[in-house]
Design a protein around this motif. Structure first.
Motif, PDB file in Angstrom:
ATOM      1  N   GLU A 131       0.843  -1.216   0.000  1.00  0.00           N
ATOM      2  CA  GLU A 131       0.000   0.000   0.000  1.00  0.00           C
ATOM      3  C   GLU A 131       0.871   1.257   0.000  1.00  0.00           C
ATOM      4  O   GLU A 131       0.642   2.192  -0.773  1.00  0.00           O
ATOM      5  N   GLN A 132       1.893   1.232   0.865  1.00  0.00           N
ATOM      6  CA  GLN A 132       2.799   2.391   0.946  1.00  0.00           C
ATOM      7  C   GLN A 132       3.523   2.617  -0.386  1.00  0.00           C
ATOM      8  O   GLN A 132       3.828   3.751  -0.758  1.00  0.00           O
ATOM      9  N   ALA A 133       3.780   1.509  -1.092  1.00  0.00           N
ATOM     10  CA  ALA A 133       4.490   1.624  -2.376  1.00  0.00           C
ATOM     11  C   ALA A 133       3.554   2.052  -3.507  1.00  0.00           C
ATOM     12  O   ALA A 133       3.981   2.244  -4.643  1.00  0.00           O
ATOM     13  N   GLY A 134       2.259   2.161  -3.191  1.00  0.00           N
ATOM     14  CA  GLY A 134       1.295   2.654  -4.182  1.00  0.00           C
ATOM     15  C   GLY A 134       0.778   1.587  -5.139  1.00  0.00           C
ATOM     16  O   GLY A 134       0.232   1.903  -6.205  1.00  0.00           O
ATOM     17  N   ILE A 183      -2.554  -8.191  -3.425  1.00  0.00           N
ATOM     18  CA  ILE A 183      -1.966  -7.275  -4.414  1.00  0.00           C
ATOM     19  C   ILE A 183      -2.512  -7.654  -5.789  1.00  0.00           C
ATOM     20  O   ILE A 183      -2.423  -8.816  -6.205  1.00  0.00           O
ATOM     21  N   THR A 184      -3.084  -6.706  -6.467  1.00  0.00           N
ATOM     22  CA  THR A 184      -3.654  -6.962  -7.795  1.00  0.00           C
ATOM     23  C   THR A 184      -2.524  -7.113  -8.812  1.00  0.00           C
ATOM     24  O   THR A 184      -1.650  -6.250  -8.913  1.00  0.00           O
ATOM     25  N   VAL A 185      -2.560  -8.232  -9.533  1.00  0.00           N
ATOM     26  CA  VAL A 185      -1.571  -8.434 -10.604  1.00  0.00           C
ATOM     27  C   VAL A 185      -2.308  -8.797 -11.900  1.00  0.00           C
ATOM     28  O   VAL A 185      -3.477  -9.212 -11.871  1.00  0.00           O
ATOM     29  N   VAL A 242       2.181  -1.280 -10.823  1.00  0.00           N
ATOM     30  CA  VAL A 242       3.393  -0.489 -11.069  1.00  0.00           C
ATOM     31  C   VAL A 242       4.329  -1.324 -11.958  1.00  0.00           C
ATOM     32  O   VAL A 242       4.800  -2.387 -11.530  1.00  0.00           O
ATOM     33  N   PRO A 243       4.571  -0.881 -13.181  1.00  0.00           N
ATOM     34  CA  PRO A 243       5.392  -1.677 -14.095  1.00  0.00           C
ATOM     35  C   PRO A 243       6.749  -2.034 -13.482  1.00  0.00           C
ATOM     36  O   PRO A 243       7.387  -1.210 -12.828  1.00  0.00           O
TER      37      PRO A 243
END
Ligand SMILES: Cc1cc2nc3c(=O)[nH]c(=O)nc-3n(C[C@H](O)[C@H](O)[C@H](O)COP(=O)(O)OP(=O)(O)OC[C@H]3O[C@@H](n4cnc5c(N)ncnc54)[C@H](O)[C@@H]3O)c2cc1C
Length: 199
Positions: free
Chosen positions: A53-56, A63-65, A73-74
């Motif tokens: 979450e902190q990493a955006g 975690i959605t992949v 996040v690429p």
């Protein structure tokens, strides 16, 4: 996969009116007999999402992949218990807590980090052995409207297949002492995902 009954988890007693949350079952905090202990279910694994979450990263109960296990996040990938990915068989985003899935996703994510564009399309699978009881589960049926039992599952015999369907579609099978049938089911699900079978 061996049983991991010793791994620490928070447990909730199933015996009403007790139902207190306990960290560890002892004769002091729960005077259960051995027979009663068989009815205690330990559930309580939750993905630790704060770092993501902190990493955006996009989060959805995990975690959605995407199908390549890449996050929103690429260049950042997620695999295993924490990842929610688009499952081809159900057409839904699923998160699965199975050892073999984590292992296979780790391999796919590693290859994709190295630049391969490889889809994760393995059929979810787990197995466990509890003393002389062996269970395998192939596929993923978070919701189902039909469960058919073929074979025997009683005090005398543990030898059966349970098929889970939703809207007529076969989503998963649980197998008791039927390893070969589990492998066949995995193959069948793979063919279904590739569109070779029309169900
Ligand atoms: C009691 C229990 C019994 C199970 N039995 C079975 C079974 O019979 N069959 C089966 O298929 N599966 C079983 N599972 C599930 C299986 O263990 C998991 O699916 C598998 O371990 C998931 O692997 P993973 O690498 O995704 O996560 P984990 O094995 O949980 O590994 C994640 C690692 O990341 C570390 N970590 C977390 N945050 C950070 C951070 N910020 N920085 C650095 N490191 C971090 C953690 O400490 C951990 O070591 C069981 C699980 C439990 C809890």
């Amino acid at each position: 996969m061996r049983s991991r009954a010793t791994r620490p988890t928070t447990s909730r007693c199933t015996k009403a009116p007790c139902c207190e949350e306990v960290r560890e079952l002892t004769p002091e905090n729960h005077p259960a007999t051995a027979a009663e202990a068989a009815s205690i279910i330990g559930i309580g694994v939750r993905p630790a999402l704060s770092l993501a979450e902190q990493a955006g990263l996009a989060i959805d109960r995990g975690i959605t992949v995407d199908e390549y296990l890449e996050t929103s996040v690429p260049g950042i990938f997620a695999a295993g218990d924490i990842a929610r990915w688009p499952d081809q068989l159900t057409g839904e985003r699923i998160r699965v807590e199975h050892w073999v899935v984590a292992e296979r996703q780790g391999q796919t994510a590693a290859r994709n980090i190295l630049g391969r564009r490889e889809r994760f399309d393995a059929v979810p699978f787990f197995w466990t052995e509890q003393y002389d009881f062996s269970l395998a589960y192939v596929g993923h049926a978070e919701r189902f409207d039909k469960a058919e039992i073929e074979g025997q599952l009683n005090a005398e015999k543990h030898d059966c297949t349970i098929t889970y369907r939703r809207g007529g579609k076969k989503l998963a099978v649980a197998l008791v002492h039927r390893d070969l049938e589990g492998l066949r089911a995995e193959l069948e699900f793979e063919k279904t995902m590739r569109g070779e079978l029309g169900r």
